[in-house]
Scaffold this motif. Structure first.
Motif, PDB file in Angstrom:
ATOM      1  N   ALA A  66       5.879 -42.048 -29.819  1.00  0.00           N
ATOM      2  CA  ALA A  66       6.947 -42.865 -29.240  1.00  0.00           C
ATOM      3  C   ALA A  66       6.448 -44.235 -28.801  1.00  0.00           C
ATOM      4  CB  ALA A  66       7.576 -42.133 -28.053  1.00  0.00           C
ATOM      5  N   SER A  67       5.130 -44.340 -28.588  1.00  0.00           N
ATOM      6  CA  SER A  67       4.573 -45.624 -28.156  1.00  0.00           C
ATOM      7  C   SER A  67       4.250 -46.533 -29.323  1.00  0.00           C
ATOM      8  CB  SER A  67       3.306 -45.390 -27.324  1.00  0.00           C
ATOM      9  OG  SER A  67       2.251 -44.891 -28.147  1.00  0.00           O
ATOM     10  N   GLU A  71       9.125 -52.383 -30.536  1.00  0.00           N
ATOM     11  CA  GLU A  71       9.381 -52.785 -29.154  1.00  0.00           C
ATOM     12  C   GLU A  71       8.554 -51.995 -28.150  1.00  0.00           C
ATOM     13  OE1 GLU A  71      11.203 -55.327 -28.505  1.00  0.00           O
ATOM     14  OE2 GLU A  71      11.877 -55.604 -30.582  1.00  0.00           O
ATOM     15  N   THR A  72       7.797 -51.013 -28.626  1.00  0.00           N
ATOM     16  CA  THR A  72       7.078 -50.141 -27.692  1.00  0.00           C
ATOM     17  C   THR A  72       5.569 -50.175 -27.847  1.00  0.00           C
ATOM     18  OG1 THR A  72       7.315 -48.258 -29.214  1.00  0.00           O
ATOM     19  CG2 THR A  72       9.017 -48.539 -27.539  1.00  0.00           C
ATOM     20  N   CYS A  73       5.045 -50.863 -28.858  1.00  0.00           N
ATOM     21  CA  CYS A  73       3.598 -50.939 -29.038  1.00  0.00           C
ATOM     22  C   CYS A  73       2.955 -51.533 -27.790  1.00  0.00           C
ATOM     23  CB  CYS A  73       3.261 -51.786 -30.265  1.00  0.00           C
ATOM     24  SG  CYS A  73       1.486 -52.031 -30.525  1.00  0.00           S
ATOM     25  N   SER A 118       4.039 -49.689 -36.824  1.00  0.00           N
ATOM     26  CA  SER A 118       5.092 -49.798 -35.809  1.00  0.00           C
ATOM     27  C   SER A 118       6.439 -50.165 -36.417  1.00  0.00           C
ATOM     28  CB  SER A 118       4.700 -50.847 -34.758  1.00  0.00           C
ATOM     29  OG  SER A 118       4.588 -52.129 -35.354  1.00  0.00           O
ATOM     30  N   GLN A 122       9.303 -45.491 -36.252  1.00  0.00           N
ATOM     31  CA  GLN A 122      10.578 -45.166 -35.609  1.00  0.00           C
ATOM     32  C   GLN A 122      11.765 -45.575 -36.481  1.00  0.00           C
ATOM     33  OE1 GLN A 122      10.620 -46.596 -31.569  1.00  0.00           O
ATOM     34  NE2 GLN A 122       8.566 -45.826 -31.144  1.00  0.00           N
TER      35      GLN A 122
END
Length: 204
Positions: A66-67, A71-73, A118, A122
């Motif tokens: 999820a990381s 937008e979450t890296c 990335s 997702q």
């Protein structure tokens, strides 16, 4: 029948130069491909990775998938990769170009492919996007470098257009020890050499 200019009209083609040099043979060959696209009606831009440094992939996907996302890296999108990703995502087609270093892509191309996880983890953010691949070599290793780009990029959703189909009609004909040549297809799917697009590269 629509002309090639109509097919390319309105498309934006991004060329990614993974060489350490902005004026080397890889950049020169990439410029030839982008010029051919402009002659067919596309708008183009060249992105030199050396001008947009970014940290290597931290491997967070293995610990917490999820990381690993645009937008979450944990390293972005505020680092240099964010600017690169934005331009890849906004392009209609992408030409990935690398020099060949010891039978492989350049370290910059490898770093780019790893950070592009990335953009795949997702959701396939580039699903169906046409791509072309350039591997510029003085001697051997171009086929290996092409495979090192083709496999991960295909898994990410990019599409290498088959002969005579697809809105982006560039493909590569490589591989002898003297260098490489570029070919493109016209709207009717006929193969022809791109003007001025035969050269060799000493992996620069």
């Amino acid at each position: 029948r629509f002309s090639a200019k109509v097919i390319f009209l309105g498309l934006h083609v991004l060329g990614v130069n993974a060489s350490a040099r902005t004026d080397g043979f890889t950049a020169e060959l990439l410029d030839e491909v982008l010029e051919a696209a402009r002659r067919k009606g596309a708008t183009t831009e060249r992105l030199d990775l050396v001008r947009h440094p970014f940290p290597l992939c931290a491997g967070n996907y293995s610990v917490d998938p999820a990381s690993c996302g645009p937008e979450t890296c944990v390293q972005g999108p505020w680092d240099g990769f964010g600017k690169v990703a934005e331009r890849i995502l906004s392009a209609d087609a992408v030409v990935f170009a690398t020099p060949v270093y010891w039978f492989s892509v350049s370290s910059r191309m490898k770093a780019l492919l790893e950070r592009m996880t990335s953009m795949e983890n997702q959701g396939l953010l580039n699903l169906g996007k046409p791509m072309a691949l350039l591997a510029v070599a003085e001697e051997e290793g171009a086929s290996q470098a092409l495979a090192q780009m083709l496999l991960p990029l295909s898994y990410m959703g990019f599409v290498l257009a088959p002969l005579g189909t697809g809105p982006v009609t560039f493909s590569i004909s490589i591989y002898d020890s003297q260098g490489l040549s570029i070919r493109y297809t016209d709207a009717a799917g006929a193969w022809a050499p791109a003007e001025g697009a035969t050269t060799s590269d000493s992996a620069k």
